[in-house]
Motif scaffolding. Structure first.
Motif, short mmCIF file in Angstrom:
data_model
loop_
_atom_site.label_atom_id
_atom_site.label_comp_id
_atom_site.label_asym_id
_atom_site.label_seq_id
_atom_site.Cartn_x
_atom_site.Cartn_y
_atom_site.Cartn_z
N ASP A 60 30.21 -5.73 29.15
CA ASP A 60 29.93 -4.93 28.10
C ASP A 60 28.15 -5.06 27.56
N GLY A 61 27.36 -5.33 28.71
CA GLY A 61 25.94 -5.35 28.06
C GLY A 61 24.99 -4.21 28.41
N SER A 62 23.90 -4.41 28.66
CA SER A 62 23.04 -3.51 29.04
C SER A 62 22.31 -3.71 30.16
N ILE A 63 21.59 -2.70 30.68
CA ILE A 63 20.67 -2.61 31.87
C ILE A 63 19.21 -3.00 31.62
N THR A 64 19.00 -3.00 30.49
CA THR A 64 17.49 -3.75 29.81
C THR A 64 17.69 -3.96 28.67
N GLY A 65 17.00 -5.29 28.54
CA GLY A 65 16.81 -5.65 26.99
C GLY A 65 15.65 -5.46 26.43
N GLU A 66 14.34 -5.41 27.20
CA GLU A 66 13.13 -5.23 26.88
C GLU A 66 12.17 -4.67 27.80
N HIS A 67 12.46 -4.62 28.99
CA HIS A 67 11.51 -3.87 30.15
C HIS A 67 11.58 -2.47 29.99
N GLY A 68 12.65 -2.00 29.77
CA GLY A 68 12.62 -0.40 29.56
C GLY A 68 13.30 0.04 30.87
N VAL A 69 13.77 1.23 30.74
CA VAL A 69 14.29 2.05 32.08
C VAL A 69 13.39 2.49 32.67
N GLY A 70 12.28 3.05 32.39
CA GLY A 70 11.25 3.77 33.17
C GLY A 70 11.52 4.51 34.30
N ALA A 71 11.01 4.33 35.26
CA ALA A 71 11.10 5.04 36.63
C ALA A 71 12.38 4.28 37.41
N ASP A 72 12.25 3.03 37.13
CA ASP A 72 12.92 1.98 38.07
C ASP A 72 14.48 1.81 37.91
N LYS A 73 14.75 2.20 36.59
CA LYS A 73 16.46 2.23 36.21
C LYS A 73 17.02 3.25 35.91
N ALA A 74 16.43 4.44 36.02
CA ALA A 74 16.85 5.73 35.48
C ALA A 74 18.16 6.09 36.35
N GLU A 75 18.06 5.57 37.46
CA GLU A 75 19.51 5.78 38.18
C GLU A 75 20.54 5.07 38.04
N HIS A 76 20.47 4.04 37.01
CA HIS A 76 21.53 3.13 36.61
C HIS A 76 21.98 3.51 35.12
N LEU A 77 21.27 4.29 34.71
CA LEU A 77 21.54 4.77 33.14
C LEU A 77 22.80 5.36 32.98
N PRO A 78 23.12 6.20 34.00
CA PRO A 78 24.64 6.80 33.78
C PRO A 78 25.64 5.89 34.00
N LYS A 79 25.56 4.60 34.52
CA LYS A 79 26.59 3.77 34.60
C LYS A 79 26.87 3.11 33.10
N MET A 80 26.03 3.45 32.43
CA MET A 80 25.93 2.51 31.12
C MET A 80 26.16 3.61 30.08
N PHE A 81 25.94 4.93 30.35
CA PHE A 81 26.03 5.83 29.34
C PHE A 81 26.82 7.19 30.05
N SER A 82 27.72 7.84 29.27
CA SER A 82 28.50 9.01 29.85
C SER A 82 27.47 10.17 29.90
N GLU A 83 28.08 11.17 30.50
CA GLU A 83 27.29 12.43 30.62
C GLU A 83 26.89 13.07 28.97
N SER A 84 28.13 12.93 28.23
CA SER A 84 27.92 13.29 26.95
C SER A 84 26.80 12.44 26.06
N ASP A 85 26.87 11.31 26.37
CA ASP A 85 26.00 10.31 25.59
C ASP A 85 24.48 10.63 25.97
N LEU A 86 24.23 11.06 27.34
CA LEU A 86 22.86 11.31 27.94
C LEU A 86 22.41 12.69 27.43
N ASP A 87 23.47 13.85 27.27
CA ASP A 87 23.18 14.93 26.71
C ASP A 87 22.64 14.71 25.18
N THR A 88 23.39 13.94 24.77
CA THR A 88 23.08 13.80 22.99
C THR A 88 21.59 13.26 23.07
N MET A 89 21.28 12.24 23.74
CA MET A 89 19.95 11.62 23.67
C MET A 89 19.10 12.79 23.99
#
Lengths: 482, 424
Positions: A407-436
């Motif tokens: 139940d943690g996060s993929i990044t605490g302070e370095h950011g998602v950037g170009a590096d972890k964008a593909e991992h973001l959907p593992k943490m957030f649903s399509e609806s979460d990302l749509d809202t952001m």
């Protein structure tokens, strides 16, 4: 890039403010995450908000993507240039504009180095709290984009807690002022969402920061343990005792050895060390520091060193802050991960990382902000060995899944950037990302401001369905529809 | 407004609001500023809230959101309201992870109830806004309201780490998470904090907590003038003491500085604070029942009745602004009192008197405050005052983006219409 765009840019920033030579542009092809490389179409180095505004307006008119870059120390490829875009290098906007001690505020341009802010107010007894390990060479603009933390954010919070106001250029070239030296400016908290948006919403041109009074007392200890579990128990014990230290940092054997090889902090040769720092009023620190020592002893610390002088304290911190760079002494290459877990899940996740290291055959060092559960596993590899770089990448990704399982996060302070964008959907649903991305659409409907970062797939920002109702402010003639 | 009868709408609403929902026609008690909603729903689940919003969208019904109802008169007076959506049935502490110093709480839970649950493990939110018995977590977050402890512990925006919300189109979305450090994705939790419910309905929120301190002392200093109060407050704020609150109350001038930590520390710091006050006032150290009573007296400033204007300036200009207000209010025949965060430059000014004089005073005050260096927002006021003068005052050049965000989240402007900052 079309020549009239380039000549337009040159008219704005002048011939010595533009970089178009292929060889010179290589300087900017990567940030702190060197595995990702992309040469910008052109780079400009503006010296004023007005120049930034004109550059962005030109990009907007010609639908040219742009990326703002500070010192390029980011670790997620957030400032990775767009190959067909303009890189806006903010390093020349590096003036401290106003120091206001009575109100505990400082106003700076985004290119000012993090540590230089504290230096500017040190004589008056103040400092700027967020202290990323790279604070000597990272700039405030980048800190703001990433919502940078640091070792002391356990007690004092992140960049978002210390930025009071900004002047920023929106992706259509409009200059806006959000927040300011006074708290609670009326309106939506756009500043709250802008900080940490990784340069995807605006280019910041001026920043008002909050300053803190230097604490009356600081005490730091270093405790050695026979296992990371025992060190983790000590951390839980400290927090359980109702103590919020200024910092609690943990290093394991791999990173202790690396730091020793690089900067010789004379750390104990053991499985895990904790650096615990308390600060505040003298009576608080002296009472609670004794309790911290007791907790470390109860958790079977094999050795406790107390910093008796400022030099000793600096030695502890030098060893800790050098840990990333020091890995170069023990491994040809390494990959830093930045996952976060609830602190109580530390033993379980560290166990899984240890198993992963054995299974993959790759050495993994752990250095982390133990108080807030922010891990920095360093996956060591040798790119000269075929397939090992890819394996390291897989191992690093696997660690992120452990963080998400907890139940943690993929990044605490370095950011998602170009590096972890593909991992973001593992943490957030399509609806979460749509809202952001509704926020993204409000700021940057043309999708030209640092595109390709944070979100794996852009949202279309077309007209939203549904009947349109005239806004009261429009009706009153106070604003126009956007 | 659709032509369906209220009875027909109630049947459809009940089907949407889900199990455990209370649904009824609006009555006199539901009216705010004389505007009575046709329908009232208190869904028992987040899904029920989302389905209710989706249904309201499809019917074109405007929605007002309410928690404990303590701040319904804040912001601009709204127009007609079709549906009052209450979060009162969403009132649980979802999870208290005391080992991690975090908790996830439903929006309709009153602050006092939440702190009682957290207190079982010696922890708390460290917020002390007005009306903690009625004010709910959702309402406090939606207004980013705070109290004296903001000085040491920040406002809700500083401790929120995650949120779950229902959009007007019925989609449920989350941002942030349950860990205290997290920069993945956009920070919607902060965007919703202080948004007055104009972007979505908060369902749950997650916060980092603080350990409840074992000891507390308050130094109460009575000073002769606002000028003395200003210099004492400035010296306290510039000292290396670590108060959790520095409050000013004026009429007559009084300062309260609170220290919360271990016994040895609070005793020593309280003595140090008295030394700072020195000859500029009469100071006394309060503990136990006396301390509790002093804070209760202080909180009476926020008791019902009268207008509350939130005045924000840079800290060093607060007292000069208050002195100007005092003189101007006297000249205008208005009664005025002020109380709030002396160290932060944020106080609530309480006004009583003719609405037109109040409106004139607020307008003149705003003219004194340069953009970015101060604001005067009417938090609570009678409908006449709020019609005479924009409760928010100038928002500045960020307004265009704020409107664009509102349009993205709520294109038909059905959710809390006109109640958001700047009339969003």
């Amino acid at each position: 890039m079309e020549s009239h765009v380039i000549s337009g840019l040159e008219r704005i920033v002048g011939p010595d403010g533009i970089v178009r030579d292929d060889g010179e542009l290589l300087t900017y092809e990567t940030d702190g995450l060197v595995k990702l490389r992309s040469k910008p179409g052109v780079a400009v180095l503006p010296t004023s908000a007005e120049q930034v505004q004109r550059v962005v307006r030109l990009c907007h008119e010609h639908k040219v993507p742009f990326v703002a870059r500070g010192q390029g120390t980011g670790l997620s490829g957030g400032a990775l240039p767009h190959p067909d875009g303009v890189l806006i290098v903010m390093t020349r906007m590096n003036r401290i504009l106003d120091v206001d001690i009575p109100n505990r505020r400082i106003t700076v341009e985004p290119g000012v180095m993090n540590l230089d802010v504290s230096k500017a107010v040190a004589a008056a007894g103040y400092y700027y709290a967020p202290d990323p390990s790279s604070q000597v060479i990272c700039s405030i603009g980048g800190n703001l984009a990433e919502n940078s933390g640091g070792a002391h954010c356990l007690k004092y919070g992140f960049t978002v807690h210390h930025v009071l106001g900004v002047e920023a250029v929106l992706p259509d070239g409009e200059l806006v002022h959000l927040g300011g030296p006074a708290l609670d400016a009326p309106g939506l908290d756009l500043l709250g969402v802008l900080v940490g948006s990784e340069g995807t919403l605006a280019v910041v041109t001026k920043v008002v920061l909050n300053l803190l009074r230097k604490p009356a007392a600081v005490e730091t200890l270093l405790a050695a343990f026979d296992s990371t579990e025992a060190a983790g128990n000590a951390v839980s014990g400290i927090i359980g005792a109702g103590i919020i230290p200024a910092a609690v940092e943990m290093m394991d054997r791999v990173t202790i050895e690396a730091a020793e090889a690089a900067v010789h902090p004379n750390f104990p040769k053991t499985e895990a060390i904790l650096i615990v720092e308390l600060d505040g009023a003298e009576a608080d620190v002296s009472a609670l520091f004794t309790r911290v020592e007791e907790v470390c002893n109860e958790a079977r610390a094999s050795e406790i060193q107390i910093a008796r002088t400022a030099e000793q304290r600096a030695r502890f911190w030098q060893g800790r802050k050098a840990a990333f760079a020091a890995m170069g002494r023990v491994s040809p290459s390494y990959y830093v991960q930045d996952g976060v877990i609830p602190r109580t899940r530390l033993p379980e996740v560290l166990g899984r990382i240890r198993d992963l290291s054995e299974r993959s055959g790759l050495k993994i060092g752990n250095v982390f902000h133990a108080g807030d559960g922010n891990l920095h596993p360093l996956v060591c590899y040798d790119e000269r060995i075929a397939g090992q770089a890819d394996l390291a990448q897989e191992v690093a990704s696997e660690i992120l899944t452990y963080c998400l399982d907890a139940d943690g996060s993929i990044t605490g302070e370095h950011g998602v950037g170009a590096d972890k964008a593909e991992h973001l959907p593992k943490m957030f649903s399509e609806s979460d990302l749509d809202t952001m991305q509704l926020v993204r659409c409000a700021f940057d409907p043309g999708y030209i401001c640092n595109p390709g970062k944070v979100f794996p797939t852009p949202r279309l920002c077309g007209e939203v369905p549904g009947p349109y109702r005239r806004h009261p402010a429009e009706a009153a003639g106070l604003a126009e529809r956007v | 407004m659709p032509v369906a009868t209220t009875t027909a709408l109630l049947d459809r609403l009940a089907a949407q609001a889900g199990p455990g929902a209370a649904v009824r026609a609006g009555g006199d008690d539901d009216a705010v500023d004389g505007v009575q909603p046709r329908l009232v729903a208190a869904p028992g689940t987040g899904e029920g809230v989302a389905a209710t919003l989706a249904w309201a969208s499809s019917e074109g019904l405007s929605v007002r959101v309410s928690g404990g109802g303590t701040k319904q008169q804040w912001g601009a007076p709204g127009g007609t309201v079709d549906l009052l959506l209450s979060t009162a049935a969403l009132c649980g502490v979802v999870e208290h992870r005391h080992g991690d110093l975090t908790a996830t709480v439903e929006a309709g839970a009153p602050l006092r109830t939440v702190d009682a649950v957290l207190g079982a493990h010696g922890q708390r939110l460290s917020w002390d806004p007005p009306w903690p018995e009625q004010a709910t977590i959702g309402g406090i977050v939606a207004t980013n309201d705070s109290g004296p402890r903001r000085h040491g512990h920040g406002a809700p925006r500083d401790s929120i780490i995650g949120v779950t919300m229902a959009r007007m189109d019925g989609r449920v979305a989350k941002a942030g998470g349950i860990v205290v450090k997290n920069v993945a994705g956009y920070d919607l939790a902060r965007l919703l904090t202080g948004s007055f419910g104009c972007l979505g309905v908060i369902l749950t929120a997650t916060f980092k907590l603080t350990p409840a301190p074992p000891a507390s002392r308050t130094v109460q200093a009575t000073v002769d003038s606002l000028e003395d109060a200003a210099s004492v407050a400035a010296d306290l704020a510039a000292s290396s003491l670590t108060p959790t609150a520095i409050e000013v109350a004026w009429g007559p001038a009084r300062l309260l500085a609170r220290f919360e930590s271990v016994e040895a520390s609070v005793a020593q710091q309280a003595d140090a604070a008295c030394a700072i006050v020195g000859a500029r006032g009469a100071s006394v150290v309060l503990a136990g029942e006396q301390e509790r009573a002093a804070w209760e007296r202080h909180a009476a400033h926020w008791s019902p009745g009268g207008t509350l204007v939130k005045l924000s300036t840079v800290p060093a200009e607060l007292f000069a602004t208050l002195a100007w207000l005092r003189d101007r209010a006297a000249a205008d025949g208005l009664e005025m009192a002020a109380a709030g965060r002396a160290g932060l430059g944020v106080v609530d000014v309480r006004l009583d008197g003719p609405p037109e004089a109040q409106a004139g005073l607020v307008g003149a005050l705003r003219e004194r405050l340069p953009a970015g260096r101060g604001s005067a927002v009417i938090r609570r006021g009678g409908p006449e005052l709020r019609r005479r003068v924009d409760p928010w005052g100038p928002i500045g050049d960020g307004m265009r983006v704020m409107m664009a965000i509102k349009r993205q989240f709520d294109p038909a402007a059905l959710l809390n219409p006109g109640r958001g900052p700047g009339g969003l």
